[in-house]
Structures are given as C-alpha cells and as structure tokens.
Design a protein around this motif. Structure first.
Motif, mmCIF file in Angstrom:
data_model
loop_
_atom_site.group_PDB
_atom_site.id
_atom_site.type_symbol
_atom_site.label_atom_id
_atom_site.label_comp_id
_atom_site.label_asym_id
_atom_site.label_seq_id
_atom_site.Cartn_x
_atom_site.Cartn_y
_atom_site.Cartn_z
ATOM 1 N N MET A 73 80.672 57.572 67.287
ATOM 2 C CA MET A 73 80.988 56.183 67.628
ATOM 3 C C MET A 73 80.828 55.953 69.129
ATOM 4 S SD MET A 73 84.165 55.343 65.085
ATOM 5 C CE MET A 73 85.231 56.608 65.754
ATOM 6 N N LYS A 74 79.568 55.961 69.572
ATOM 7 C CA LYS A 74 79.270 55.829 70.995
ATOM 8 C C LYS A 74 78.943 54.376 71.323
ATOM 9 C CE LYS A 74 77.119 60.413 70.981
ATOM 10 N NZ LYS A 74 75.839 61.151 71.121
ATOM 11 N N PRO A 75 79.632 53.797 72.291
ATOM 12 C CA PRO A 75 79.311 52.418 72.677
ATOM 13 C C PRO A 75 77.850 52.294 73.099
ATOM 14 C CG PRO A 75 81.353 53.146 73.704
ATOM 15 C CD PRO A 75 80.737 54.361 73.073
ATOM 16 N N GLY A 76 77.171 51.299 72.570
ATOM 17 C CA GLY A 76 75.782 51.054 72.940
ATOM 18 C C GLY A 76 74.761 51.903 72.210
ATOM 19 N N TRP A 77 75.219 52.785 71.310
ATOM 20 C CA TRP A 77 74.274 53.629 70.563
ATOM 21 C C TRP A 77 73.692 52.804 69.413
ATOM 22 C CZ3 TRP A 77 75.529 58.213 66.826
ATOM 23 C CH2 TRP A 77 74.361 58.968 66.610
ATOM 24 N N LYS A 78 72.394 52.529 69.478
ATOM 25 C CA LYS A 78 71.775 51.559 68.585
ATOM 26 C C LYS A 78 71.279 52.139 67.270
ATOM 27 C CE LYS A 78 72.250 48.211 71.566
ATOM 28 N NZ LYS A 78 73.292 47.193 71.351
ATOM 29 N N GLN A 79 71.046 53.462 67.213
ATOM 30 C CA GLN A 79 70.444 54.034 65.998
ATOM 31 C C GLN A 79 71.210 53.710 64.717
ATOM 32 O OE1 GLN A 79 69.674 58.210 66.765
ATOM 33 N NE2 GLN A 79 67.493 57.868 66.506
ATOM 34 N N PRO A 80 72.550 53.854 64.682
ATOM 35 C CA PRO A 80 73.260 53.507 63.444
ATOM 36 C C PRO A 80 73.102 52.035 63.061
ATOM 37 C CG PRO A 80 74.628 54.884 64.841
ATOM 38 C CD PRO A 80 73.440 54.491 65.659
ATOM 39 N N LEU A 81 72.938 51.163 64.059
ATOM 40 C CA LEU A 81 72.741 49.750 63.755
ATOM 41 C C LEU A 81 71.346 49.504 63.184
ATOM 42 C CD1 LEU A 81 74.519 48.100 66.818
ATOM 43 C CD2 LEU A 81 75.466 48.718 64.576
ATOM 44 N N GLU A 82 70.370 50.315 63.604
ATOM 45 C CA GLU A 82 69.035 50.222 63.005
ATOM 46 C C GLU A 82 69.092 50.644 61.539
ATOM 47 O OE1 GLU A 82 66.353 48.853 64.428
ATOM 48 O OE2 GLU A 82 67.756 48.396 66.054
ATOM 49 N N TYR A 83 69.914 51.648 61.245
ATOM 50 C CA TYR A 83 70.156 52.062 59.854
ATOM 51 C C TYR A 83 70.737 50.912 59.047
ATOM 52 C CZ TYR A 83 73.715 53.698 56.478
ATOM 53 O OH TYR A 83 74.556 53.828 55.395
ATOM 54 N N VAL A 84 71.748 50.237 59.609
ATOM 55 C CA VAL A 84 72.373 49.101 58.916
ATOM 56 C C VAL A 84 71.328 48.036 58.614
ATOM 57 C CG1 VAL A 84 74.046 47.227 59.147
ATOM 58 C CG2 VAL A 84 74.664 49.542 59.882
ATOM 59 N N LYS A 85 70.501 47.707 59.598
ATOM 60 C CA LYS A 85 69.451 46.697 59.389
ATOM 61 C C LYS A 85 68.507 47.105 58.263
ATOM 62 C CE LYS A 85 69.281 45.321 64.261
ATOM 63 N NZ LYS A 85 68.432 45.383 65.482
ATOM 64 N N ALA A 86 68.109 48.379 58.254
ATOM 65 C CA ALA A 86 67.148 48.859 57.251
ATOM 66 C C ALA A 86 67.701 48.752 55.837
ATOM 67 C CB ALA A 86 66.750 50.304 57.556
#
Length: 230
Positions: A73-86
């Motif tokens: 849970m790193k602030p500003g780490w975008k990779q998990p959000l790219e997973y959510v989008k996918a």
C-alpha cells in the motif's frame, strides 16, 4: 469452475463472490484477466450474478494464502490501479455484475481501542481504498460499491467509501447473531445506507451442526432484510 458453479446453482444461490488479486494478476495480466472474464461468464451462464472482490487484506499467521500486504500500500504506486482498470473497465456497465467488493477485510478502524492495527496504518489503508474507489468511478462503473468489512468500527470507518455497507458475522449461536444484527440496524440507520453480508456461517466438522447453523443464519439475516452469502 463450471462444475463448481453448477453445484452452487443446485442449492439456489443467486450470486457468487468471485475473488481475484493484484499479486496474481501481475504475474500474467492477459491470462489472469481472460480467466477472470471466463469465470464471470460461467457464473452468468448458470443464472447468477457476480460480486467481484478485487483485493484481499485478511492474513493468517499460520496458514496465509496471499493477497495485499502493508508493504503493497504505497502512496502514488499506480500499478495496482492499472490492474483495477483492466478488470473493471470491460464490466463497468455489465448487468452480470451485482456489486463491486473493493477489498476483503481491510484491517483499519477509527476507534482508538481497535487493537489490530495502528492509526497510521488505518489511514494508509483508507487512502489506498479511496484511490481504488476513485479508479472505479473514473472507469465508468454503474454498479454499486461495497468493501468486505467485518464488524463494529471496521464497518463505519470505511462507510464513506461504500454505497452498500457490508458485514461478516461469525457468531456461534442465535443470541450472538441477534446481537450483531442489532448493531447492524443501528449502523444502517446512522449511515443511511443498506447493508449486505458477503461472508457468514461459522464452520463445523459435524454436518448436523453446520446445517443448523445455516438455518438460523438464513432465518435471522433474511428476517432483518440482509442479503447473505454463506
């Protein structure tokens, strides 16, 4: 998965909570996404809705089976959000999806007597889930959102991020379940939001005990107007 889904249909299930997780997806995004979409199709083929659960924060010291950890849970780490989008974007307007469960059992709580995690971790976890909720909105989701919270302040802490409140009752007798339900009624009134139960029914290695537990959970939760997923 189609064999297992057919068994759920036999016991009159009308929705399945389908878990997926970033740490699995990142190993092979295309294949895991395709497998997930096929699982959604398999459930829908049997006349049931799907409740995707995007992350897991429940961990066991002895028999852990993965998920998201504090270090993820790193602030500003975008990779998990790219997973959510996918995962979310192709299903954002799909009526096979009943509701999105952002995360199973985040550990935070607003009450300073909540002993499992520190206030700092609670806030970090809240901000992480807030970013996930925001990503769903930006992906155009039309279905409601919940979070697989447990009980007490763990529910109310995350209530601002949920369209539908969630609880995980595991009382071992009728009186204990009645007490939990009374608390849920208060929360629904205070938050002015409905609630569902997407985990319940404590286990037993005795079939007759398990069956009786299922019966009183079904009776009491449906009597309180709470949809439940044993």
């Amino acid at each position: 998965i189609r064999e297992e889904v057919a068994l759920a249909k036999q016991v009159h299930a009308n929705c399945i909570r389908l878990w997926i997780e970033y740490t699995a997806w990142i190993r092979d995004p295309e294949k895991v996404t395709a497998d997930f979409m096929d699982a959604v199709a398999a459930i829908a083929e049997n006349g049931m809705k799907v409740m995707p659960c995007l992350f897991n924060r429940w961990h066991d010291a002895q028999f852990d089976y993965g998920g998201t950890y504090v270090e993820n849970m790193k602030p500003g780490w975008k990779q998990p959000l790219e997973y959510v989008k996918a995962i979310v974007t192709p299903l954002a307007k799909d009526d096979r999806i009943l509701i999105w469960d952002l995360c199973n059992e985040p550990q935070g709580g607003a009450d300073p007597t909540f002993k499992t995690v520190s206030e700092e971790l609670s806030l970090r976890e809240y901000r992480w889930l807030m970013a996930i909720a925001d990503t769903l909105k930006k992906s155009g989701t039309q279905q409601p959102v919940t979070i697989g919270t447990m009980n007490g302040t763990n529910i109310t802490f995350y209530a601002p991020l949920m369209d539908v409140l969630c609880s995980h009752p595991y009382a071992r007798d009728r009186a204990g379940l009645e007490q939990l339900i009374a608390g849920y009624r208060v929360m629904m009134a205070e938050e002015k939001k409905p609630m569902l139960v997407n985990e319940c029914v404590p286990g037993s290695d005795k079939d007759e005990v398990r069956g009786e537990t299922h019966r009183y959970y079904s009776e009491q939760l449906s009597g309180a107007g709470l949809g439940c997923m044993p």
